[in-house]
Design a protein around this motif. Structure first.
Motif, short mmCIF file in Angstrom:
data_model
loop_
_atom_site.label_atom_id
_atom_site.label_comp_id
_atom_site.label_asym_id
_atom_site.label_seq_id
_atom_site.Cartn_x
_atom_site.Cartn_y
_atom_site.Cartn_z
N LEU A 31 5.31 39.62 10.51
CA LEU A 31 4.07 39.39 9.76
C LEU A 31 3.59 40.56 8.90
CD1 LEU A 31 1.91 37.51 12.44
CD2 LEU A 31 3.20 36.54 10.53
N LEU A 32 4.08 41.77 9.14
CA LEU A 32 3.46 42.91 8.47
C LEU A 32 3.69 42.89 6.95
CD1 LEU A 32 1.67 45.25 9.17
CD2 LEU A 32 3.69 46.68 9.51
N LEU A 33 4.89 42.55 6.51
CA LEU A 33 5.15 42.47 5.07
C LEU A 33 4.28 41.39 4.44
CD1 LEU A 33 6.76 43.43 2.62
CD2 LEU A 33 8.53 41.75 3.22
N TYR A 34 4.21 40.23 5.08
CA TYR A 34 3.38 39.13 4.58
C TYR A 34 1.90 39.53 4.60
CZ TYR A 34 1.60 34.35 4.06
OH TYR A 34 0.95 33.22 3.62
N PHE A 35 1.46 40.21 5.66
CA PHE A 35 0.08 40.69 5.78
C PHE A 35 -0.27 41.61 4.60
CE2 PHE A 35 -2.72 43.99 7.97
CZ PHE A 35 -3.89 43.23 7.91
N LEU A 36 0.68 42.46 4.24
CA LEU A 36 0.44 43.39 3.14
C LEU A 36 0.40 42.69 1.78
CD1 LEU A 36 2.74 46.29 4.39
CD2 LEU A 36 0.27 46.46 4.09
N THR A 37 1.37 41.83 1.52
CA THR A 37 1.47 41.23 0.17
C THR A 37 0.53 40.05 -0.05
OG1 THR A 37 3.29 39.75 0.81
CG2 THR A 37 3.89 41.92 -0.05
#
Length: 437
Positions: A31-37
Motif C-alpha cells: 500500500l505505501l506506493l499507492y498511498f503516496l501517489t
C-alpha cells in the motif's frame, strides 16, 4: 548430523514472531506506493525514491546490527536484547501512515521517508537476531527446513490477514489519510503482540537445542559473510527474487483499479497470492526432503515465470484465469520464502565450526538484501509508471490515465517480473552446496 527434534512449545511462539515482520514487509509493500501517489499526491518517481532511499541505508545498517547481535551472543549467550529494542517497530509503522493533516506532495513524502528509515532500523534490530536463531541451534539440515516451515506457515497467515485487512481498514474504495492512520494503529498493535511472543519462542528453542560450545567469537568485518561464495550466490539470487515479489505486491492495487476496473479486487488478488502459500508450505517441506532445497527452489522460480506471463494478457484473460495465475505465483512464493531462508543456516553451518559466532554477520547481510529487494521492487514499478506517463492524484481526485500509462500498469505487473525471475533462476543455478550435503 544432529537428530534433535524441536518442541512445539518453542516452534509455535517462535513462528508467531514472524507475524510482526510479515506486517512490516507486506503492508508497506502493498500500500505505501499507492498511498503516496493516489492519496498524498506524490509524483511516481519521487514516491519510488521515498521507498528506495531508506532501503539503501539498510545496506549499511543491517550488517552493523548483525555484528552487534554476534557481540551480544558472545557477551550474554543470547541475542534477545536487540529483539526487545526492535519491538518499537510497531510505533514507527503507525507513524509512517499518520501523516499530519495538510501535508501533500514532497513534504508528505519526507514524513513517510523519515518514519520508514526509523522503522527499517528497528526491523533490523528484531529480524537479524531472529533469523540467526536456526544457526544458533544444534539441529540438522532437515530440522532447519522443519523450523522454517513452521515459520513460513504462520508468516503466511500473517501476510494474508494483514494484506486483506489493511486495504479494508484504510478504505480501499475511498482511501483517506485518516483511514490509513487508523490502519497503522490497529496493525501496529498486532505487530507488537506478535513480536513479544516471538522472543519467548526464541528463548524456548535455544534452551531446547543449545550449541554444545559457544565461543567468544572471532573478530570479523561487517561484510565477512560475502567472502563465502555459496552465500554470495544465494544472496544474489534472493535479491532478484525479493525484488520481483515486492514489485508484484506493490503493483496489485494498480492492476486491480486500472486494468480490471475494480479496486475491491485488491483484496481478492492478495488472498489469491497468499492463501495458497499456507497449503503449499508443508508440501514444499516434503519436496525439499525428496529432491533437495536447490531443485525445489528452481522449480518454484520457473512456475513464477510461467504465471507472470499469463498475467500479461490482462483483463482479456478473464478473472478466473487471472486469479489462477496469481495463485500459481503464491505457491511459488511459498517456496521462495521457505527454501532460501532454510538454506542460510545451512551455509553458516558449512562455513566452519565457529560459524554460529558469525551468524549475525550472515543474517545482517541477508536481511539487508531482503530490505533492498523490498525497495527495488516498488521502485522499478514506479519507474514503469513514470515512463508510461502515469499521473499522481490526491485522495478524492479521479484522474484519467493515458493508454501508455495503462500499458505500464499491466506489463509492469507481468512482463517485468517474468524477466527478473529469469535472472534469479540463472543466479540460483550457481549454488552448489546442496549437492555436498
Amino acid at each position: 548430523m544432529s537428530k534433535v527434534r524441536l518442541p512445539l512449545r518453542g516452534l509455535i511462539p517462535f513462528a508467531t514472531g514472524s507475524v510482526g515482520m510479515g506486517v512490516w514487509v507486506t503492508v508497506p509493500g502493498l500500500l505505501l506506493l499507492y498511498f503516496l501517489t493516489d492519496v498524498l499526491a506524490v509524483p511516481p518517481l519521487l514516491a519510488g525514491f521515498v521507498l528506495l532511499a531508506p532501503k539503501v541505508v539498510d545496506v549499511v545498517l543491517h550488517p552493523w546490527v548483525g555484528r552487534l547481535s554476534d557481540a551480544d551472543l558472545a557477551r550474554r549467550g543470547h541475542r534477545r536484547r536487540l529483539m526487545l529494542t526492535g519491538c518499537a517497530l510497531a510505533v514507527a509503522f503507525a507513524a509512517m501512515f499518520a501523516v499530519p493533516g495538510g501535508l501533500r506532495g514532497a513534504p508528505a513524502g519526507l514524513w513517510v521517508a523519515v518514519a520508514f528509515i526509523a522503522g527499517n532500523l528497528l526491523f533490523a534490530a528484531y529480524q537479524v537476531p531472529y533469523l540467526a536463531t536456526p544457526a544458533d541451534l544444534s539441529i540438522g539440515y532437515h530440522e532447519r527446513t522443519r523450523l522454517m516451515g513452521f515459520r513460513m506457515v504462520v508468516l503466511t497467515v500473517g501476510i494474508l490477514l494483514s494484506g486483506v485487512a489493511a486495504p479494508l481498514i484504510a478504505g480501499q474504495d475511498d482511501a483517506t489519510v485518516a483511514g490509513y492512520t487508523r490502519m497503522g494503529l490497529v496493525l501496529g498493535a498486532a505487530m507488537l503482540a506478535a513480536m513479544l511472543v516471538g522472543i519467548t519462542g526464541v528463548r524456548r528453542l535455544t534452551a531446547a537445542a543449545p550449541l554444545s560450545v559457544v565461543s567468544e567469537g572471532s573478530r570479523h568485518g561487517l561484510l565477512t559473510s560475502l567472502r563465502d561464495r555459496q552465500f554470495r550466490t544465494l544472496t544474489a539470487a534472493y535479491l532478484a527474487m525479493s525484488t520481483t515479489t515486492h514489485l508484484v505486491l506493490a503493483a496489485v492495487p494498480y492492476f486491480a483499479e486500472y486494468e480490471l476496473g475494480r479496486p475491491k479486487l485488491t483484496t481478492v488478488l492478495v488472498a489469491a497470492f497468499v492463501a495458497p502459500a499456507i497449503l503449499a508450505t508443508p508440501v514444499w517441506v516434503v519436496v525439499a526432503r525428496r529432491i533437495g532445497k536447490q531443485r525445489g527452489l528452481l522449480v518454484a522460480q520457473a512456475a513464477f515465470v510461467a504465471g507472470s506471463l499469463v498475467l500479461a494478457l490482462g483483463a482479456a484473460a478473464g478473472l478466473p484465469l487471472i486469479v489462477g495465475a496469481v495463485a500459481v505465483l503464491g505457491v511459488a512464493f511459498a517456496a521462495m520464502q521457505l527454501l532460501p531462508f532454510s538454506m542460510v543456516p545451512d551455509v553458516i553451518a558449512a562455513s566452519g565450526p565457529d560459524g554460529t559466532t558469525r551468524a549475525g554477520s550472515y543474517t545482517g547481510v541477508w536481511t539487508a538484501t531482503e530490505a533492498t529487494g523490498g525497495a527495488l521492487g516498488p521502485y522499478v514499478y514506479a519507474a514503469c509508471l513514470a515512463v508510461g506517463g502515469f499521473v499522481a492524484s490526491a485522495a478524492g481526485e479521479h484522474t484519467t490515465q493515458s493508454s501508455t500509462a495503462l500499458a505500464a500498469v499491466r506489463y509492469g505487473f507481468a512482463v517485468v517480473p517474468a524477466v527478473l525471475m529469469t535472472v534469479a533462476v540463472l543466479l540460483q543455478r550457481r549454488y552448489t552446496l546442496d549437492a555436498r550435503i
